[in-house]
Scaffold this active site. Structure first.
Site, PDB file in Angstrom:
ATOM      1  NE  ARG A   1     -47.284  44.559 -48.558  1.00 32.37           N
ATOM      2  CZ  ARG A   1     -46.412  43.888 -49.271  1.00 32.37           C
ATOM      3  NH1 ARG A   1     -45.269  44.161 -49.445  1.00 32.37           N
ATOM      4  NH2 ARG A   1     -46.709  42.681 -49.562  1.00 32.37           N
ATOM      5  NE  ARG A   2     -46.747  40.928 -52.149  1.00 35.82           N
ATOM      6  CZ  ARG A   2     -47.383  39.815 -51.768  1.00 35.82           C
ATOM      7  NH1 ARG A   2     -48.552  39.621 -52.262  1.00 35.82           N
ATOM      8  NH2 ARG A   2     -46.750  39.393 -50.938  1.00 35.82           N
TER       9      ARG A   2
ATOM     10  NE  ARG B   1     -58.136  38.053 -53.830  1.00 32.47           N
ATOM     11  CZ  ARG B   1     -59.500  37.625 -53.113  1.00 32.47           C
ATOM     12  NH1 ARG B   1     -60.547  38.358 -53.446  1.00 32.47           N
ATOM     13  NH2 ARG B   1     -59.351  36.725 -52.443  1.00 32.47           N
ATOM     14  N   GLY B   2     -56.569  34.721 -55.640  1.00 29.49           N
ATOM     15  CA  GLY B   2     -56.767  33.260 -55.716  1.00 29.49           C
ATOM     16  C   GLY B   2     -55.350  32.816 -54.755  1.00 29.49           C
ATOM     17  CG  ASN B   3     -55.043  28.573 -53.779  1.00 26.95           C
ATOM     18  OD1 ASN B   3     -54.170  28.520 -54.622  1.00 26.95           O
ATOM     19  ND2 ASN B   3     -55.980  27.830 -53.581  1.00 26.95           N
TER      20      ASN B   3
ATOM     21  NE  ARG C   1     -52.637  35.328 -54.797  1.00 21.80           N
ATOM     22  CZ  ARG C   1     -52.408  36.313 -53.995  1.00 21.80           C
ATOM     23  NH1 ARG C   1     -51.570  36.945 -54.129  1.00 21.80           N
ATOM     24  NH2 ARG C   1     -53.137  36.285 -52.968  1.00 21.80           N
TER      25      ARG C   1
ATOM     26  CB  CYS D   1     -56.020  44.605 -47.127  1.00 18.69           C
ATOM     27  SG  CYS D   1     -57.813  44.479 -46.898  1.00 18.69           S
TER      28      CYS D   1
ATOM     29  CE  LYS E   1     -49.411  38.544 -46.582  1.00 23.98           C
ATOM     30  NZ  LYS E   1     -48.688  38.925 -47.869  1.00 23.98           N
ATOM     31  CG  ASP E   2     -53.984  37.452 -44.492  1.00 24.52           C
ATOM     32  OD1 ASP E   2     -53.402  38.471 -44.984  1.00 24.52           O
ATOM     33  OD2 ASP E   2     -53.570  36.259 -44.913  1.00 24.52           O
TER      34      ASP E   2
HETATM   35  N1  LIG Z   1     -52.386  37.717 -48.549  1.00 28.81           N
HETATM   36  C1  LIG Z   1     -52.434  36.275 -48.394  1.00 28.81           C
HETATM   37  C2  LIG Z   1     -51.347  35.772 -47.609  1.00 28.81           C
HETATM   38  N2  LIG Z   1     -51.302  35.816 -46.295  1.00 28.81           N
HETATM   39  C3  LIG Z   1     -50.022  35.174 -46.042  1.00 28.81           C
HETATM   40  C4  LIG Z   1     -49.341  35.112 -47.042  1.00 28.81           C
HETATM   41  C5  LIG Z   1     -47.935  34.401 -47.226  1.00 28.81           C
HETATM   42  C6  LIG Z   1     -47.541  33.833 -45.746  1.00 28.81           C
HETATM   43  C7  LIG Z   1     -47.103  34.954 -44.947  1.00 28.81           C
HETATM   44  O1  LIG Z   1     -46.943  36.129 -45.308  1.00 28.81           O
HETATM   45  O2  LIG Z   1     -47.006  34.726 -43.578  1.00 28.81           O
HETATM   46  C8  LIG Z   1     -50.175  35.313 -48.316  1.00 28.81           C
HETATM   47  C9  LIG Z   1     -49.631  35.098 -49.829  1.00 28.81           C
HETATM   48  C10 LIG Z   1     -48.881  36.157 -50.493  1.00 28.81           C
HETATM   49  O3  LIG Z   1     -49.072  37.461 -49.768  1.00 28.81           O
HETATM   50  O4  LIG Z   1     -48.037  35.740 -51.128  1.00 28.81           O
END
Ligand SMILES: NCc1[nH]cc(CCC(=O)O)c1CC(=O)O
Length: 305
Positions: A129-130, A147-149, A153, A240, A81-82
């Site tokens: 999106r969210r 933000r952040g890992n 979060r 994004c 998705k990234d």
């Molecule tokens: N944008 C960051 C990201 N990229 C992939 C995931 C989660 C794993 C996935 O969707 O495969 C996440 C974290 C999130 O959105 O909570």
């Protein structure tokens, strides 16, 4: 080649995903040596602004691609998705692994689901999106950037900065944090990011031997679904910067796709659904994109140049 080197970001989730791919590659090719090459990307380093504001596509990819071009790594592992809809020239995705849980997760220490949040509750997410989907369901909520890992979060939620946050279930499960999920946000009421939950391997398109090793991990049904989701996103010029959501499912030869484009500011949105043949996922994706545009999705998309 003596050892297959996997370029990876250094976040715990990226390392888990790369380790997962390394283990699967060793299992698929007995005797193959696989090692990780961890590195930092611009998407990891700029933490003070929402990703949508930093600009540039493939914020999490560039440094990994440079390492592959320099011959310092053979492939890279990404959350699909990234990954931008159009890869940099010279690169390919030889494997898309079987999708894990596609859904977004509602996470809170006090509330069960979105409907239980009190009037004016504070919800953390930097994803447009969210934000668009939260606004549509609950115009009263206060949405704040986050933000952040994944661990960062969750720590901000636990510190009391937010009443709830939204994260992907897949990432939480992978990090052993599945017990933090209070409810799963499910299709068709709530749609995930295109390709959410799917891991992809990227490599140079001029090295068939490496591509062939990676291709052993490809999961055809997942590839079909994410191709439909990404074809829709491509037709909408999604990134994004745009609140685009989509989820495709396979039922035998039938492929169905839900799509949504919305507005993070006011929660207005349009939705479309279509079905087609599993052997032409791009057609299903374009069909849903056309349906969205017919309903006025263009208003929510950035001006095209
Ligand atoms: N944008 C960051 C990201 N990229 C992939 C995931 C989660 C794993 C996935 O969707 O495969 C996440 C974290 C999130 O959105 O909570």
């Amino acid at each position: 080649m003596t050892t297959l080197r996997i370029a990876t970001r250094k976040s715990p989730l990226a390392l888990w995903q790369s380790e997962h791919v390394a283990t699967a590659l060793r299992a698929a090719h007995p005797g193959l040596l696989v090692e990780l090459v961890p590195m930092s990307t611009r998407g990891d380093e700029v933490l003070d602004r929402p990703l949508a504001a930093i600009g540039g596509k493939g914020l999490f990819l560039k440094e990994l691609e440079v390492a592959m071009l320099r011959g310092e790594a053979d492939c890279a592992v990404h959350s699909l998705k990234d990954v931008p809809m159009d890869l940099e020239p010279g690169f390919a995705l030889p494997a898309i692994l079987e999708r894990a849980d596609y859904a977004d997760a509602f996470i809170s220490n006090r509330f069960e689901d979105i409907g239980s949040l009190p009037q004016g509750a504070v919800v953390g997410t930097s994803s447009l999106r969210r934000q668009a989907q939260l606004r549509a369901l609950r115009p009263d909520l206060q949405l704040r950037d986050l933000r952040g890992n994944v661990n960062t979060r969750l720590a901000k939620l636990d510190a009391g900065d937010y009443d709830a946050i939204v994260l992907a279930c897949a990432g939480l499960h992978r990090l052993g944090l599945g017990d933090r999920i209070r409810s799963r946000l499910l299709v068709p009421d709530w749609l995930p990011a295109p390709a959410q939950g799917a891991i992809a391997i990227e490599c140079r398109d001029d090295d068939p031997a490496i591509a062939a090793l990676c291709a052993a991990l490809d999961h055809a049904p997942t590839r079909t679904c994410v191709e439909a989701e990404r074809a829709m996103n491509r037709a909408l010029h999604g990134s994004c910067h745009v609140p685009v959501a989509g989820y495709a499912a396979l039922d035998g030869d039938a492929l169905s796709l839900h799509g949504m484009v919305g507005c993070a500011e006011d929660g207005r949105s349009v939705r479309a659904f279509s079905t087609g043949r599993a052997d032409d996922p791009a057609a299903v994706g374009r069909d849903v994109a056309e349906g969205l545009l017919r309903q006025g999705a263009g208003e929510f998309l950035p001006p095209r140049d």
